[in-house]
Motif scaffolding. Sequence first.
Motif, short mmCIF file in Angstrom:
data_model
loop_
_atom_site.label_atom_id
_atom_site.label_comp_id
_atom_site.label_asym_id
_atom_site.label_seq_id
_atom_site.Cartn_x
_atom_site.Cartn_y
_atom_site.Cartn_z
N VAL A 37 13.35 5.14 -1.35
CA VAL A 37 13.68 6.04 -0.25
C VAL A 37 13.26 5.40 1.07
N SER A 38 14.16 5.38 2.04
CA SER A 38 13.79 4.91 3.38
C SER A 38 13.56 6.12 4.29
N VAL A 39 12.66 5.94 5.25
CA VAL A 39 12.42 6.94 6.29
C VAL A 39 12.61 6.22 7.62
N VAL A 40 13.61 6.64 8.39
CA VAL A 40 13.92 5.99 9.65
C VAL A 40 13.82 7.00 10.79
N GLY A 41 13.80 6.47 12.01
CA GLY A 41 13.73 7.33 13.18
C GLY A 41 13.01 6.63 14.30
N PRO A 165 0.85 1.30 -9.91
CA PRO A 165 1.00 2.63 -9.32
C PRO A 165 2.32 3.29 -9.68
N ASP A 166 2.34 4.61 -9.63
CA ASP A 166 3.58 5.37 -9.81
C ASP A 166 4.35 5.46 -8.51
N LEU A 167 3.65 5.24 -7.39
CA LEU A 167 4.25 5.41 -6.07
C LEU A 167 3.77 4.29 -5.16
N LEU A 168 4.71 3.66 -4.46
CA LEU A 168 4.37 2.62 -3.49
C LEU A 168 4.84 3.07 -2.10
N LEU A 169 3.93 3.05 -1.14
CA LEU A 169 4.22 3.44 0.24
C LEU A 169 4.17 2.21 1.11
N ALA A 170 5.25 1.93 1.82
CA ALA A 170 5.34 0.73 2.65
C ALA A 170 5.69 1.14 4.08
N ASP A 171 4.79 0.83 5.01
CA ASP A 171 4.96 1.22 6.41
C ASP A 171 5.31 -0.01 7.25
N GLU A 172 6.59 -0.17 7.57
CA GLU A 172 7.10 -1.31 8.35
C GLU A 172 6.56 -2.64 7.80
N PRO A 173 6.73 -2.90 6.50
CA PRO A 173 6.11 -4.09 5.91
C PRO A 173 6.70 -5.41 6.40
N ARG A 196 9.08 -1.72 -12.81
CA ARG A 196 7.96 -0.88 -13.26
C ARG A 196 8.22 0.60 -13.07
N ASN A 197 9.47 0.97 -12.69
CA ASN A 197 9.85 2.37 -12.47
C ASN A 197 8.91 3.04 -11.46
N THR A 198 8.52 2.29 -10.44
CA THR A 198 7.66 2.79 -9.38
C THR A 198 8.51 3.34 -8.25
N ALA A 199 8.22 4.55 -7.81
CA ALA A 199 8.93 5.11 -6.64
C ALA A 199 8.48 4.38 -5.39
N LEU A 200 9.44 4.11 -4.49
CA LEU A 200 9.16 3.39 -3.25
C LEU A 200 9.58 4.24 -2.06
N ILE A 201 8.66 4.47 -1.14
CA ILE A 201 8.99 5.12 0.12
C ILE A 201 8.71 4.11 1.23
#
Length: 227
Positions: A37-41, A165-173, A196-201
Amino acid sequence: MIVQLEKVSKSYSEGLDNQKREIFNDLSLKIESGQSVSVVGPSGCGKSTLLNIIGTLDSPDSGEVEVCGTNVSGLNDKMLSALRADKIGFVFQSHHLLPQISVIENITLPNLASSSPLDQSECNGRAIQLLESVGMADHAKKMPSEISGGEMQRVAVVRSMINSPDLLLADEPTGALDRQRGEELISLLLELCNNRNTALILVTHDGKTAGQMERNLTFQGTSIIEI
């Protein structure tokens, strides 16, 4: 469901007069296991704040936040730290590698915070496997000063995956990388998460990068919409 937000609101006080600024209001969001999932703005719209709330680094003013099957509202600091260590990986614009220890030592650091840490040999083995997957196995014993900026960011990605991890959060990597290195890093993130079936935001300002994700979210005023 990996992430579930229900009617989450967040505001901050700004300026000398502590004027209240509403970041988002009654925001609801669901993200499933393995989704990208991307978050833009625009800058300042609330992208990083949203990521920090999902990552339990910040808390909402109101609403419910459930991460990796756990409602986080009743957790104390120790419990939140354990949840982050065990279930959530973080990648930021800066790699945040410790300069005084080697690449492999940087990668295995999150294992020390896990509630069920691996023994050192097993953890090192996992780190080497991850380094092999990004073509950097021969860099394991190098110091951060001995590798390039793009390589340091790849090490940061590997470090974020060491506790599976089950969830990976990436902030402007990719913010500190050139276009080619940035594209390579995004491909790497997607490959590691898919395997790894890890969710990515992923928070990004780049439309091309956002388009590589399965879902695209953007802020509209104090709400978030899917585009």
